[in-house]
Structures are given as structure tokens and as C-alpha cells.
Scaffold this motif. Structure first.
Motif, mmCIF file in Angstrom:
data_model
loop_
_atom_site.group_PDB
_atom_site.id
_atom_site.type_symbol
_atom_site.label_atom_id
_atom_site.label_comp_id
_atom_site.label_asym_id
_atom_site.label_seq_id
_atom_site.Cartn_x
_atom_site.Cartn_y
_atom_site.Cartn_z
ATOM 1 N N LEU A 20 -41.126 27.034 -22.547
ATOM 2 C CA LEU A 20 -41.078 28.479 -22.332
ATOM 3 C C LEU A 20 -41.300 29.253 -23.632
ATOM 4 C CD1 LEU A 20 -38.152 28.546 -19.768
ATOM 5 C CD2 LEU A 20 -40.544 29.142 -19.310
ATOM 6 N N ALA A 21 -40.752 28.750 -24.729
ATOM 7 C CA ALA A 21 -40.970 29.398 -26.035
ATOM 8 C C ALA A 21 -42.446 29.329 -26.435
ATOM 9 C CB ALA A 21 -40.093 28.742 -27.096
ATOM 10 N N LEU A 22 -43.059 28.165 -26.243
ATOM 11 C CA LEU A 22 -44.479 28.008 -26.576
ATOM 12 C C LEU A 22 -45.352 28.879 -25.682
ATOM 13 C CD1 LEU A 22 -44.575 24.159 -27.177
ATOM 14 C CD2 LEU A 22 -45.054 25.935 -28.895
ATOM 15 N N ASP A 23 -45.007 28.968 -24.406
ATOM 16 C CA ASP A 23 -45.749 29.805 -23.464
ATOM 17 C C ASP A 23 -45.666 31.271 -23.874
ATOM 18 O OD1 ASP A 23 -47.261 30.172 -20.986
ATOM 19 O OD2 ASP A 23 -45.414 31.069 -20.200
ATOM 20 N N SER A 31 -41.125 38.156 -29.406
ATOM 21 C CA SER A 31 -39.680 38.372 -29.284
ATOM 22 C C SER A 31 -39.084 37.438 -28.238
ATOM 23 C CB SER A 31 -39.385 39.823 -28.905
ATOM 24 O OG SER A 31 -39.768 40.683 -29.954
ATOM 25 N N GLU A 32 -39.798 37.251 -27.134
ATOM 26 C CA GLU A 32 -39.325 36.343 -26.094
ATOM 27 C C GLU A 32 -39.328 34.896 -26.597
ATOM 28 O OE1 GLU A 32 -40.635 34.777 -21.670
ATOM 29 O OE2 GLU A 32 -41.344 36.755 -22.313
ATOM 30 N N ALA A 33 -40.374 34.518 -27.317
ATOM 31 C CA ALA A 33 -40.429 33.162 -27.882
ATOM 32 C C ALA A 33 -39.241 32.931 -28.805
ATOM 33 C CB ALA A 33 -41.743 32.954 -28.640
ATOM 34 N N LEU A 34 -38.939 33.922 -29.609
ATOM 35 C CA LEU A 34 -37.801 33.833 -30.519
ATOM 36 C C LEU A 34 -36.486 33.675 -29.750
ATOM 37 C CD1 LEU A 34 -36.873 33.953 -33.456
ATOM 38 C CD2 LEU A 34 -36.816 36.443 -33.244
ATOM 39 N N LEU A 35 -36.322 34.435 -28.694
ATOM 40 C CA LEU A 35 -35.114 34.324 -27.877
ATOM 41 C C LEU A 35 -34.976 32.930 -27.264
ATOM 42 C CD1 LEU A 35 -35.096 37.789 -26.075
ATOM 43 C CD2 LEU A 35 -33.512 36.988 -27.842
ATOM 44 N N SER A 48 -38.167 24.856 -34.801
ATOM 45 C CA SER A 48 -38.159 25.586 -36.072
ATOM 46 C C SER A 48 -39.521 26.186 -36.380
ATOM 47 C CB SER A 48 -37.727 24.665 -37.214
ATOM 48 O OG SER A 48 -36.390 24.260 -37.032
ATOM 49 N N VAL A 49 -40.590 25.455 -36.066
ATOM 50 C CA VAL A 49 -41.949 25.965 -36.289
ATOM 51 C C VAL A 49 -42.199 27.185 -35.400
ATOM 52 C CG1 VAL A 49 -44.404 25.460 -35.903
ATOM 53 C CG2 VAL A 49 -42.988 23.853 -37.184
ATOM 54 N N VAL A 50 -41.850 27.079 -34.127
ATOM 55 C CA VAL A 50 -42.061 28.201 -33.208
ATOM 56 C C VAL A 50 -41.239 29.405 -33.652
ATOM 57 C CG1 VAL A 50 -41.831 29.021 -30.829
ATOM 58 C CG2 VAL A 50 -42.632 26.695 -31.264
ATOM 59 N N ARG A 51 -39.995 29.164 -34.054
ATOM 60 C CA ARG A 51 -39.127 30.255 -34.511
ATOM 61 C C ARG A 51 -39.723 30.946 -35.742
ATOM 62 N NH1 ARG A 51 -34.411 32.721 -34.977
ATOM 63 N NH2 ARG A 51 -33.361 32.882 -36.985
ATOM 64 N N ALA A 52 -40.127 30.165 -36.727
ATOM 65 C CA ALA A 52 -40.698 30.744 -37.952
ATOM 66 C C ALA A 52 -41.999 31.486 -37.658
ATOM 67 C CB ALA A 52 -40.934 29.641 -38.983
ATOM 68 N N ALA A 53 -42.836 30.910 -36.796
ATOM 69 C CA ALA A 53 -44.104 31.558 -36.456
ATOM 70 C C ALA A 53 -43.865 32.873 -35.726
ATOM 71 C CB ALA A 53 -44.963 30.613 -35.609
#
Length: 140
Positions: A20-23, A31-35, A48-53
Motif C-alpha cells: 500500500l505504501a509503494l502503491d 503523505s499517504e505513503a508516509l502514513l 525506510s527507503v519508501v519513508r525517506a523517498a
């Protein structure tokens, strides 16, 4: 399928959260990916990569610290996206986000090109994540 898994229960499987974060990230819903990444209890390199990106794309002041907190550098980024088997378009988007967050990807070059990592480990190296060590290990 990941959306169904998250809708039917209060406890969402970790894999579904990452999907869901990658999507969300792919659709520029940073913002949704971060959540979604914040819902993961034990952070993996991919989370961690998705969060930082996402923080990088949002221009957040937290972006640089997320690099250090996640232990992200050029080699970790490349190993992580290779291990996850992400499609090239998503890798490019993540690459842009972590660069905005402050990761210098020049030491390994773009994920799309050959790099020092490929020379050292080969393009078919077996990459897996060791959850106990919270790092990525490479085995030939």
C-alpha cells in the motif's frame, strides 16, 4: 488484494502495508505513503527507503534525518530495490525521492545502469534481508 487485507481487519499484515505504501508512492500520494510506512512496527530497508523517498518528495525537514535513521546509502538503496524486485519506473521514482532527501546515489550509479555493486556481486547475486540484524546481506 492489499487493500482488501487492510479493510477487513484492524491488524494489517506487514507485506500489505508495504504494498500500500509503494502503491501510494507510485501515484504521487506521498503523505499517504508516509502514513503507511509509519504503521510498520519493525522497519525494513524497503520501508525506510519508501519513508525517506516520500519525505524527500514532500520537501520535509525530516528527510535528511530519515536517511540516517534508516541507514540508507547508495549501496543499501540498490540492494533493497534489487531484493524487492521493483519495476524500473517505481525504482526511478524512489531514486528521485531519496536523492531529494539527501542520499548521494553517484557511488553506485543509477539502478538502471551497471555499477560497482554489480561488478562485486554479479547481477544475479542472491539478496535477502536478515530481520535479526535489520540489514541486507548479500550471498553469491
Amino acid at each position: 488484494m492489499a487493500k482488501e487485507a487492510s479493510a477487513e481487519t484492524d491488524i494489517v499484515p506487514r507485506c500489505a502495508i508495504i504494498v500500500l505504501a509503494l502503491d501510494a508512492f507510485r501515484d504521487a500520494r506521498y503523505s499517504e505513503a508516509l502514513l503507511w510506512t509509519e504503521r510498520v512496527n519493525d522497519r525494513s530497508s524497503l520501508t525506510s527507503v519508501v519513508r525517506a523517498a516520500a519525505l524527500g518528495e514532500l520537501g520535509s525537514e525530516q528527510a535528511p534525518s530519515s536517511i540516517g535513521d534508516g541507514g540508507i546509502n547508495a549501496v543499501v538503496f540498490k540492494r533493497t530495490v534489487n531484493a524487492a524486485g521493483l519495476p524500473p519506473d517505481l525504482v526511478s521514482m524512489l531514486e528521485r525521492g531519496v536523492t531529494k532527501a539527501g542520499v548521494d546515489l553517484d557511488p553506485v550509479g543509477s539502478i538502471r545502469g551497471s555499477s560497482e555493486l554489480d561488478k562485486n556481486y554479479g547481477s544475479r547475486a542472491s539478496v535477502f534481508e536478515d530481520p535479526d540484524a535489520n540489514q541486507i546481506n548479500v550471498a553469491k
